[in-house]
Scaffold this motif. Structure first.
Motif, mmCIF file in Angstrom:
data_model
loop_
_atom_site.group_PDB
_atom_site.id
_atom_site.type_symbol
_atom_site.label_atom_id
_atom_site.label_comp_id
_atom_site.label_asym_id
_atom_site.label_seq_id
_atom_site.Cartn_x
_atom_site.Cartn_y
_atom_site.Cartn_z
ATOM 1 N N SER A 164 0.736 -1.326 0.097
ATOM 2 C CA SER A 164 0.073 0.032 -0.002
ATOM 3 C C SER A 164 0.895 1.226 0.050
ATOM 4 N N LYS A 165 2.009 1.161 0.776
ATOM 5 C CA LYS A 165 2.842 2.324 0.679
ATOM 6 C C LYS A 165 3.452 2.554 -0.709
ATOM 7 N N ALA A 166 4.006 1.559 -1.344
ATOM 8 C CA ALA A 166 4.188 1.759 -2.693
ATOM 9 C C ALA A 166 3.061 2.356 -3.497
ATOM 10 N N ILE A 167 2.008 1.828 -3.453
ATOM 11 C CA ILE A 167 0.912 2.264 -4.259
ATOM 12 C C ILE A 167 0.513 3.824 -3.918
ATOM 13 N N ILE A 168 0.657 4.383 -2.671
ATOM 14 C CA ILE A 168 0.343 5.603 -2.346
ATOM 15 C C ILE A 168 1.611 6.606 -3.139
ATOM 16 N N GLU A 169 2.686 6.059 -2.914
ATOM 17 C CA GLU A 169 3.946 6.760 -3.368
ATOM 18 C C GLU A 169 3.762 6.975 -4.852
ATOM 19 N N TYR A 170 3.483 5.971 -5.448
ATOM 20 C CA TYR A 170 3.328 5.909 -6.863
ATOM 21 C C TYR A 170 2.152 6.773 -7.507
ATOM 22 N N THR A 171 1.037 6.677 -6.766
ATOM 23 C CA THR A 171 0.227 7.558 -7.131
ATOM 24 C C THR A 171 0.394 9.056 -6.928
ATOM 25 N N TRP A 172 1.000 9.380 -5.684
ATOM 26 C CA TRP A 172 1.464 10.982 -5.524
ATOM 27 C C TRP A 172 2.583 11.236 -6.751
ATOM 28 N N GLY A 173 3.413 10.619 -7.041
ATOM 29 C CA GLY A 173 4.394 10.609 -8.004
ATOM 30 C C GLY A 173 3.596 10.852 -9.339
ATOM 31 N N LYS A 174 2.662 10.032 -9.490
ATOM 32 C CA LYS A 174 1.784 10.182 -10.808
ATOM 33 C C LYS A 174 1.214 11.342 -10.934
ATOM 34 N N ILE A 175 0.596 11.725 -10.069
ATOM 35 C CA ILE A 175 -0.160 13.094 -10.051
ATOM 36 C C ILE A 175 1.008 14.256 -9.988
ATOM 37 N N TRP A 176 2.083 14.042 -9.645
ATOM 38 C CA TRP A 176 3.107 15.261 -9.517
ATOM 39 C C TRP A 176 3.514 15.375 -10.849
ATOM 40 N N ASN A 177 4.187 14.331 -11.437
ATOM 41 C CA ASN A 177 4.890 14.253 -12.572
ATOM 42 C C ASN A 177 4.687 12.812 -13.288
ATOM 43 N N ALA A 178 3.537 12.916 -14.282
ATOM 44 C CA ALA A 178 3.449 11.534 -14.886
ATOM 45 C C ALA A 178 4.475 10.859 -15.632
ATOM 46 N N LYS A 179 5.385 11.839 -16.344
ATOM 47 C CA LYS A 179 6.455 11.200 -17.168
ATOM 48 C C LYS A 179 7.492 10.422 -16.571
ATOM 49 N N TYR A 181 7.001 8.165 -14.920
ATOM 50 C CA TYR A 181 6.743 6.751 -14.862
ATOM 51 C C TYR A 181 6.557 6.222 -16.221
ATOM 52 N N ASN A 182 6.283 6.931 -17.135
ATOM 53 C CA ASN A 182 5.977 6.829 -18.746
ATOM 54 C C ASN A 182 6.476 8.145 -19.454
ATOM 55 N N ALA A 183 7.661 7.927 -20.189
ATOM 56 C CA ALA A 183 8.259 9.101 -20.729
ATOM 57 C C ALA A 183 7.231 9.794 -21.785
ATOM 58 N N CYS A 184 6.307 9.172 -22.346
ATOM 59 C CA CYS A 184 5.468 9.545 -23.517
ATOM 60 C C CYS A 184 4.080 9.597 -22.909
ATOM 61 N N SER A 185 3.814 9.475 -21.591
ATOM 62 C CA SER A 185 2.570 9.710 -21.229
ATOM 63 C C SER A 185 1.782 11.142 -21.515
ATOM 64 N N VAL A 186 0.590 10.815 -21.977
ATOM 65 C CA VAL A 186 -0.249 12.181 -22.199
ATOM 66 C C VAL A 186 -0.864 12.810 -21.028
ATOM 67 N N MET A 187 -0.798 12.418 -20.098
ATOM 68 C CA MET A 187 -1.282 12.853 -18.716
ATOM 69 C C MET A 187 -0.595 13.978 -18.429
ATOM 70 N N PRO A 188 -1.201 15.095 -17.964
ATOM 71 C CA PRO A 188 -0.582 16.362 -17.812
ATOM 72 C C PRO A 188 0.357 16.153 -16.354
ATOM 73 N N ARG A 189 1.386 16.901 -16.533
ATOM 74 C CA ARG A 189 2.419 16.827 -15.382
ATOM 75 C C ARG A 189 2.052 17.894 -14.348
ATOM 76 N N ALA A 190 0.836 17.440 -13.609
ATOM 77 C CA ALA A 190 0.118 18.636 -13.092
ATOM 78 C C ALA A 190 0.656 19.553 -11.924
ATOM 79 N N VAL A 191 1.454 18.725 -11.135
ATOM 80 C CA VAL A 191 1.877 19.595 -9.925
ATOM 81 C C VAL A 191 3.565 20.169 -10.676
ATOM 82 N N HIS A 192 4.004 19.554 -11.377
ATOM 83 C CA HIS A 192 5.502 19.863 -11.954
ATOM 84 C C HIS A 192 5.233 21.103 -12.840
ATOM 85 N N LYS A 193 4.296 21.066 -13.594
ATOM 86 C CA LYS A 193 3.894 22.363 -14.414
ATOM 87 C C LYS A 193 3.104 23.297 -13.965
#
Length: 217
Positions: A164-179, A181-193
């Motif tokens: 669960s700790k790993a999922i929580i950290e991954y989810t945080w990172g994905k919201i912060w900067n999706a790229k 975890y996936n260099a060509c993700s189309v998800m906005p880098r929400a907090v980073h940008k």
């Protein structure tokens, strides 16, 4: 500005006409496209030209897309590692905010337009790409469904487990900067940008992981 724009377009047209005989190089076309962008955009209000400045990760993904093949795995990993370093983890160790505020944020697609003031609250626009609340009838399908996010990943059943700790950290990172975890993700880098704040990211985390959230009910 108009003269610069006209000049850039004229030069590009001339290059394309010449290309009928000799064929412009990719570098020539890239330079001309950059000149057109430079002549066509300007800082206005809270919208800055720097938002569309070229980046290695975007250029690499665009090149792979044009070539019609996946980005080189080694290059992707290198670019992702650089993006991962941009993520800032909560200083207080708390990842979850208010899911009700997160729901409002996920529903809102406004903000970041040149008519907005600097203190205008931006939306997360999450429903544009994801189904979240299973009762919601309007949502996009560009991204995967996130209904039951906390349940299906085991976080609600056992929030303190290593998994669960790993999922929580991954989810945080994905919201912060999706790229990260996936260099060509189309998800906005929400907090980073700067689309949303760290506090807003916590509210979205709660929307996804709080057992009382509509996502998990």
């Amino acid at each position: 500005m108009k003269k610069q724009h006209a000049f850039a377009l004229s030069a590009l047209a001339a290059l394309l006409v010449a290309g009928c005989a000799s064929g412009p190089s990719t570098a020539d076309l890239d330079k001309m496209a950059a000149d057109v962008v430079k002549a066509s955009f300007r800082d206005q209000g809270i919208v800055k030209v720097s938002a569309i400045a070229p980046e290695d990760i975007n250029e690499a993904c665009t090149a792979a897309d044009v070539a019609g093949k996946p980005i080189d795995p080694d290059l992707a990993n290198k670019l992702q590692d650089a993006q991962l370093k941009s993520i800032k983890w909560p200083a207080d160790g708390k990842y979850l905010g208010d899911w009700k505020a997160g729901e409002k944020l996920a529903q809102s697609g406004r903000g970041l337009t040149w008519t907005d003031s600097a203190n205008t609250a931006n939306g997360g626009n999450c429903y544009n790409c994801h189904q979240m609340d299973p009762k919601e009838i309007s949502f996009g399908t560009i991204g995967p469904s996130l209904t039951g996010y906390g349940h299906t990943r085991g976080v609600i059943a056992d929030p303190t487990s290593p998994a669960s700790k790993a999922i929580i950290e991954y989810t945080w990172g994905k919201i912060w900067n999706a790229k990260a975890y996936n260099a060509c993700s189309v998800m906005p880098r929400a907090v980073h940008k700067g689309i949303i704040t760290e506090a807003q990211a916590k509210d979205l985390m709660a929307l996804l992981l709080d057992p009382k959230s509509p996502v998990n009910n």
